[in-house]
Every structure is written in structure tokens, then in C-alpha cells.
Design an enzyme around this catalytic site. Structure first.
Site, mmCIF file in Angstrom:
data_model
loop_
_atom_site.group_PDB
_atom_site.id
_atom_site.type_symbol
_atom_site.label_atom_id
_atom_site.label_comp_id
_atom_site.label_asym_id
_atom_site.label_seq_id
_atom_site.Cartn_x
_atom_site.Cartn_y
_atom_site.Cartn_z
ATOM 1 N N LYS A 193 0.840 -1.205 0.000
ATOM 2 C CA LYS A 193 0.000 0.000 0.000
ATOM 3 C C LYS A 193 0.874 1.254 0.000
ATOM 4 O O LYS A 193 0.644 2.180 -0.775
ATOM 5 C CB LYS A 193 -0.898 0.010 1.248
ATOM 6 C CG LYS A 193 -1.525 1.368 1.538
ATOM 7 C CD LYS A 193 -2.414 1.355 2.751
ATOM 8 C CE LYS A 193 -1.724 1.527 4.085
ATOM 9 N NZ LYS A 193 -1.423 2.912 4.491
ATOM 10 N N ASN A 194 1.857 1.286 0.885
ATOM 11 C CA ASN A 194 2.622 2.520 1.054
ATOM 12 C C ASN A 194 3.660 2.752 -0.041
ATOM 13 O O ASN A 194 4.335 3.779 -0.066
ATOM 14 C CB ASN A 194 3.252 2.563 2.452
ATOM 15 C CG ASN A 194 2.173 2.739 3.524
ATOM 16 O OD1 ASN A 194 1.028 3.076 3.207
ATOM 17 N ND2 ASN A 194 2.532 2.505 4.778
ATOM 18 N N ARG A 245 -4.185 10.931 4.730
ATOM 19 C CA ARG A 245 -3.039 11.835 4.832
ATOM 20 C C ARG A 245 -2.094 11.777 3.647
ATOM 21 O O ARG A 245 -1.520 12.778 3.233
ATOM 22 C CB ARG A 245 -2.231 11.479 6.069
ATOM 23 C CG ARG A 245 -2.618 12.179 7.303
ATOM 24 C CD ARG A 245 -1.625 11.836 8.367
ATOM 25 N NE ARG A 245 -0.315 12.391 8.051
ATOM 26 C CZ ARG A 245 0.061 13.616 8.361
ATOM 27 N NH1 ARG A 245 -0.737 14.406 9.017
ATOM 28 N NH2 ARG A 245 1.260 14.051 8.025
ATOM 29 N N CYS A 274 -4.643 12.704 13.370
ATOM 30 C CA CYS A 274 -5.400 11.484 13.141
ATOM 31 C C CYS A 274 -5.334 10.644 14.402
ATOM 32 O O CYS A 274 -4.833 11.087 15.426
ATOM 33 C CB CYS A 274 -4.843 10.724 11.955
ATOM 34 S SG CYS A 274 -3.247 10.001 12.286
ATOM 35 N N ARG A 290 -0.020 14.891 13.455
ATOM 36 C CA ARG A 290 0.934 14.524 12.392
ATOM 37 C C ARG A 290 1.166 15.743 11.501
ATOM 38 O O ARG A 290 0.533 15.894 10.461
ATOM 39 C CB ARG A 290 0.412 13.340 11.581
ATOM 40 C CG ARG A 290 0.485 12.044 12.362
ATOM 41 C CD ARG A 290 -0.216 10.918 11.649
ATOM 42 N NE ARG A 290 0.534 10.347 10.547
ATOM 43 C CZ ARG A 290 0.037 9.407 9.743
ATOM 44 N NH1 ARG A 290 -1.183 8.973 9.904
ATOM 45 N NH2 ARG A 290 0.778 8.913 8.774
ATOM 46 N N PRO A 291 2.087 16.593 11.894
ATOM 47 C CA PRO A 291 2.306 17.813 11.123
ATOM 48 C C PRO A 291 2.928 17.551 9.747
ATOM 49 O O PRO A 291 3.365 16.432 9.470
ATOM 50 C CB PRO A 291 3.274 18.620 12.001
ATOM 51 C CG PRO A 291 3.863 17.661 12.965
ATOM 52 C CD PRO A 291 2.942 16.484 13.064
ATOM 53 N N ASP A 326 5.218 19.946 8.601
ATOM 54 C CA ASP A 326 6.209 21.026 8.556
ATOM 55 C C ASP A 326 7.464 20.663 7.753
ATOM 56 O O ASP A 326 8.016 21.503 7.044
ATOM 57 C CB ASP A 326 6.582 21.469 9.988
ATOM 58 C CG ASP A 326 6.936 20.316 10.904
ATOM 59 O OD1 ASP A 326 6.537 19.168 10.626
ATOM 60 O OD2 ASP A 326 7.633 20.537 11.913
ATOM 61 N N ASP A 369 4.316 0.427 12.183
ATOM 62 C CA ASP A 369 3.062 -0.166 11.704
ATOM 63 C C ASP A 369 2.859 -1.594 12.220
ATOM 64 O O ASP A 369 1.749 -2.120 12.151
ATOM 65 C CB ASP A 369 3.017 -0.154 10.163
ATOM 66 C CG ASP A 369 2.899 1.255 9.613
ATOM 67 O OD1 ASP A 369 2.533 2.163 10.387
ATOM 68 O OD2 ASP A 369 3.185 1.460 8.423
ATOM 69 N N VAL A 418 8.119 6.698 16.933
ATOM 70 C CA VAL A 418 7.793 7.371 15.669
ATOM 71 C C VAL A 418 6.560 8.262 15.811
ATOM 72 O O VAL A 418 6.532 9.381 15.302
ATOM 73 C CB VAL A 418 7.620 6.331 14.527
ATOM 74 C CG1 VAL A 418 7.212 7.008 13.224
ATOM 75 C CG2 VAL A 418 8.904 5.534 14.333
ATOM 76 N N ARG A 429 -8.810 -0.304 4.353
ATOM 77 C CA ARG A 429 -7.868 0.707 3.853
ATOM 78 C C ARG A 429 -6.490 0.092 3.592
ATOM 79 O O ARG A 429 -5.738 0.592 2.766
ATOM 80 C CB ARG A 429 -7.702 1.843 4.880
ATOM 81 C CG ARG A 429 -8.942 2.691 5.046
ATOM 82 C CD ARG A 429 -8.652 3.855 5.965
ATOM 83 N NE ARG A 429 -7.482 4.597 5.508
ATOM 84 C CZ ARG A 429 -6.858 5.520 6.217
ATOM 85 N NH1 ARG A 429 -7.275 5.829 7.412
ATOM 86 N NH2 ARG A 429 -5.797 6.138 5.729
#
Ligand code: EPU
Length: 414
Positions: free
Chosen positions: A20-21, A90, A114, A119-120, A122, A301, A323, A393
């Protein structure tokens, strides 16, 4: 809702889908070119559909053929990403760099926090500004502009997966060389770099940095996604928690080194070949300590599913999440199932119990959901896991694959 009748040993082989990622950034990479991008081994997941909806909205055409995606068109891209699609997932924020590079301007909603905590973005914005973008955040959206991005050196304060991908995507069409110092090195990031290389960018991993030399235009490419190491780890843990023996087919053992190391310490028998891994679970795991860490460290994860496994250990395990600020959505429901876990700051102290009991629980995110299904598989009796949409998902054919291994699970619609 997923109904689970726990207490069955899971045994057998399970094929692992494309990651997925890796799929999500590859889909956004197609925005960088007008030529066809063909991606093989794409998992059918809700998040992949969200990414496809987004690029269709921006002007791309998408054709699915079995596990292959062909993405084409998009001579003129719309520069505003629909806020609803960015807020749903995201990773949609990754369209910012490609849109900016192609259209000279982009407006993308801020994704917000979330279930894993704040979860910025920046690092993404800092990096794009270094590449010459002018950025303003207004009414909950980022508006970025740049006639042409220019390569630059960007140091990341943390090896963020998304920020590294954003900079590789933007750098691929920037003038000159972009150097990301302290990049993420997750296999999914390396897979994106490989796709960008096939599209014409020059990418070199070089010690503590990755360099990307952009082109004025990029071409099409054909690419096969890497297998999903997190999906594989989840099924290996499903075998381990039920004292079973599960073999994953497709995932690469070297992508799973940290998990396999901790599983052997917990008393699992681990075997592997080039494209398969087999884990046999002990009668009762030994406790093990671990901390999540950027790759090749223990993947965050897999932290919730691993905690589910350790709830049954003979002794106390200490798990440190480095993390995310708050990836503990699995804790409350596991307590309902009889687990003993204490959270203090970013540390979970897991006191193993002899048995979990079935319960009706609710998943709050993809991996917490996986942890709860694993716990339910080990708890004799009937459990119900609500929030199945989270699992859809991230896990292709979850129920079906578990049933292949002998699990008694039924999807009953939320
Ligand atoms: N961070 C910042 N600022 C930024 C970016 C990140 O402070 O600009 C922080 C985050 O808040 C977080 C940490 O850095 O605490 C790591 O975030 P990272 O950017 O590495 O994660 P991501 O790109 O948002 C991807 C995966 C996640 C996975 C993480 C970490 C995708 C689509 N998502 O997220 O996967 O947990 O890397 O490995 O690739 C999942 O699949 O269930 C999932 C959440």
C-alpha cells in the site's frame, strides 16, 4: 464488523499483495508526466481508490486491469486538490509537490491530526520552500507557488517517509540537484525512487543522503511494486499468536529483519528463503522488549500487532513507540479482552496473561484493527471487531486470506 471465532491454529501459506505505502506515492508520481505510467502488483484497497479518485479529479485517466493500473493523460492539471479527499487520507498530501512542479501552483488542504496523534507536515513545507516554493497556509489549506522549482540541500530533522517522498517527487522536475540529508530509507521510499529513475530522474543513495537530479519533463514508465512487508508481518504474527505456522509468499525477509529478530527472541521458529518467510509460534511467547524506529528498525506499523502477540507472553515486555506520539489505539480494546498493558508516555509495559477473552471491540486505525483481529483469533470464543473499514484501507482480502489459513472469520458489514 468482523466476527472472529478464536482458538483455531492458523497454518498454511498466504500470498502477499503489493505494498500500500509504495502504491500511494507511485500513483502521485504519475502526476509528474503526461505519458502513461503502468504500475503492476497494485493492491485493491480503499486508500488506493482514494488516491485514484484524487488524481482523476486533478485530470488523470485511470484504467485498472487485474492488478495493473495504467494512468495516462493530464496535459492540463487542476491545481486544487479536493479537501475531502486529502482529509480522508493523509498520504493525499503527496500530490502537493507534483502539482507544484507541473502546474506552478497548488492548493492542498492541511491533512490535520489522526488517530495516531498530531501529524504535522512542517518538514514537507520546509523542504519545498528550500526548493524555491512560496508557501502560505490559509483557511486550512496550503497554497504553494513556484515558476520552476530549483534543487537544493534539505536536511530533515527526522527521516520522515512522507517528507522524503514529497522532496523526491518535487525534485524529479526541479532544475538541478536536490539533496535530502537524513532521508527515510523505508523500502517503499526506495521503490518510489526507482520509479522516478525509470521516469527519467537521476537518483543516487549516498550514505546519509539521497540525491535527485530533476528533468524538465519526465517520461512514462512501467513498474512493479514491492510486496507489502507490513501485511506479511501481520500474517506471520497471526500464525505466531495462535501457535500456528504461517508462510508468507512474496515478501522479502530482508524487509522484515527487525520483526523476525524479535520473533526468534520470543521463541518462534523462523525460516526464510528469497521470497518467503515462515514462522512457527511457540506454545507461549517469551517476553521481548523493542522500540519502533525508522527502517531498518522495528516498523511502527507492526507495533500494535506485536503488542497483541506479547499480551500472551510469559512475563513483562516493554515497548517504546518513538515514531508517533500516540499510537496506542489498540490498548483500550486489548484491555477489554483481558490484556494487561500500562501506558506511560510513549512506553507500553505489557504484562503477559495466560489467555485473552473474547469481546466486542472497535478499531480506530488500520494497524490497531489488525492487532484486535489477531487478539480475537487467539481468544477462544466469539469476538466482534467493529470499524472494518479501517482494515479495508490497508489489507487486501483480509478475511479471505485469514480463512485460507484456517481462521474462523466472517465480515458482516459495519
Ligand atoms: N512528522 C513531522 N513533520 C512532518 C512529517 C512527519 O513531525 O512534516 C512526524 C510525524 O508526525 C510522525 C513521524 O514524523 O510522528 C513519522 O512520520 P512520517 O512522515 O515518516 O510518516 P508518514 O509519511 O505520514 C508513512 C506511512 C505510515 C507509517 C509511517 C512511518 C504511508 C502512506 N504512510 O506515513 O503508514 O506509519 O510512514 O513508517 O506511507 C499505515 O500504513 O498504517 C501507516 C500509518
Amino acid at each position: 464488523m468482523i466476527k472472529v471465532r478464536g482458538g483455531e491454529r492458523l497454518c498454511g501459506e498466504v500470498p502477499i499483495s503489493g505494498a500500500k505505502n509504495a502504491a500511494l506515492p507511485a500513483i502521485f508520481a504519475s502526476l509528474l508526466t503526461t505519458e502513461p505510467v503502468i504500475i503492476h502488483n497494485v493492491p485493491r484497497l480503499a486508500d488506493v481508490e482514494t488516491a485514484l479518485d484524487l488524481i482523476r479529479n486533478l485530470g488523470k485517466e485511470v484504467v485498472w486491469r487485474a492488478e495493473t493500473l495504467e494512468i495516462r493523460g493530464g496535459e492540463e492539471l487542476c491545481w486544487e486538490a479536493p479537501a475531502e479527499l486529502v482529509q480522508r487520507m493523509r498520504a493525499s498530501f503527496l500530490c502537493l509537490g507534483p502539482l507544484l512542479a507541473r502546474a506552478g501552483k497548488a492548493k492542498v488542504a492541511m491533512p490535520g491530526g489522526c488517530a495516531l496523534g498530531p501529524r504535522p507536515v512542517d518538514f514537507h513545507l520546509y523542504g519545498l520552500a528550500k526548493l524555491g516554493a512560496s508557501i502560505i497556509v490559509k483557511d486550512g489549506a496550503v497554497v504553494a507557488e513556484a515558476a520552476r522549482l530549483r534543487g537544493h540541500m534539505v536536511y530533515l530533522d527526522f527521516p520522515s517517509v512522507g517528507a522524503t517522498e514529497q522532496l523526491l517527487l518535487a525534485g524529479a522536475l526541479a532544475e538541478g540537484e536536490t539533496v535530502v540529508i537524513n532521508p527515510a530509507r523505508e523500502p517503499e521510499v526506495v521503490d518510489l525512487a526507482e520509479l522516478l529513475r525509470k521516469m527519467g530522474a537521476e537518483v543516487a543513495w549516498d550514505g546519509d543522503r539521497v540525491r535527485i537530479r530533476g528533468r524538465e519533463t519526465l517520461g512514462g514508465a512501467e513498474h512493479t511494486l514491492i510486496p507489502d512487508r507490513i501485511e506479511a508481518g501481520t500474517y506471520l504474527l497471526a500464525g505466531a499468536i495462535t501457535h500456528g505456522r504461517v508462510r508468507t509468499i512474496g515478501a522479502k525477509p530482508r524487509h522484515l529483519a527487525a520483526l523476525l529478530d524479535r520473533l526468534s527472541l520470543a521463541g518462534c521458529e523462523v525460516e526464510f528463503g528469497e521470497n518467503w518467510v515462515e514462522v512457527r509460534g511457540p506454545t507461549r511467547p517469551k517476553p521481548v522488549d523493542f522500540r519502533t524506529w525508522p527502517y531498518p528498525g522495528f516498523p511502527t506499523d507492526l507495533q500494535p500487532p506485536m503488542v497483541a502477540f506479547l499480551t500472551l507472553a510469559e512475563g513483562r515486555s516493554t515497548v517504546t513507540e518513538t515514531v508517533y506520539a500516540a499510537r496506542f489505539g489498540h490498548v483500550e480494546p486489548l484491555l477489554q479482552m483481558g490484556a494487561k498493558i500500562q501506558v506511560s508516555g510513549n512506553v507500553q509495559v505489557v504484562e503477559g496473561v495466560e489467555q485473552l477473552r473474547p469481546a466486542a471491540v472497535e478499531a480506530t486505525d488500520i494497524r490497531a484493527g489488525a492487532a484486535l483481529v489477531l487478539a480475537a483469533l487467539a481468544a477462544p470464543g466469539e469476538s466482534y471487531v467493529r470499524g472494518e473499514h479501517h482494515l479495508r484501507r490497508g489489507y487486501e482480502s483480509f478475511g479471505e486470506k485469514l480463512r485460507r489459513l484456517g481462521a474462523k472469520v466472517w465480515e458482516e458489514g459495519d
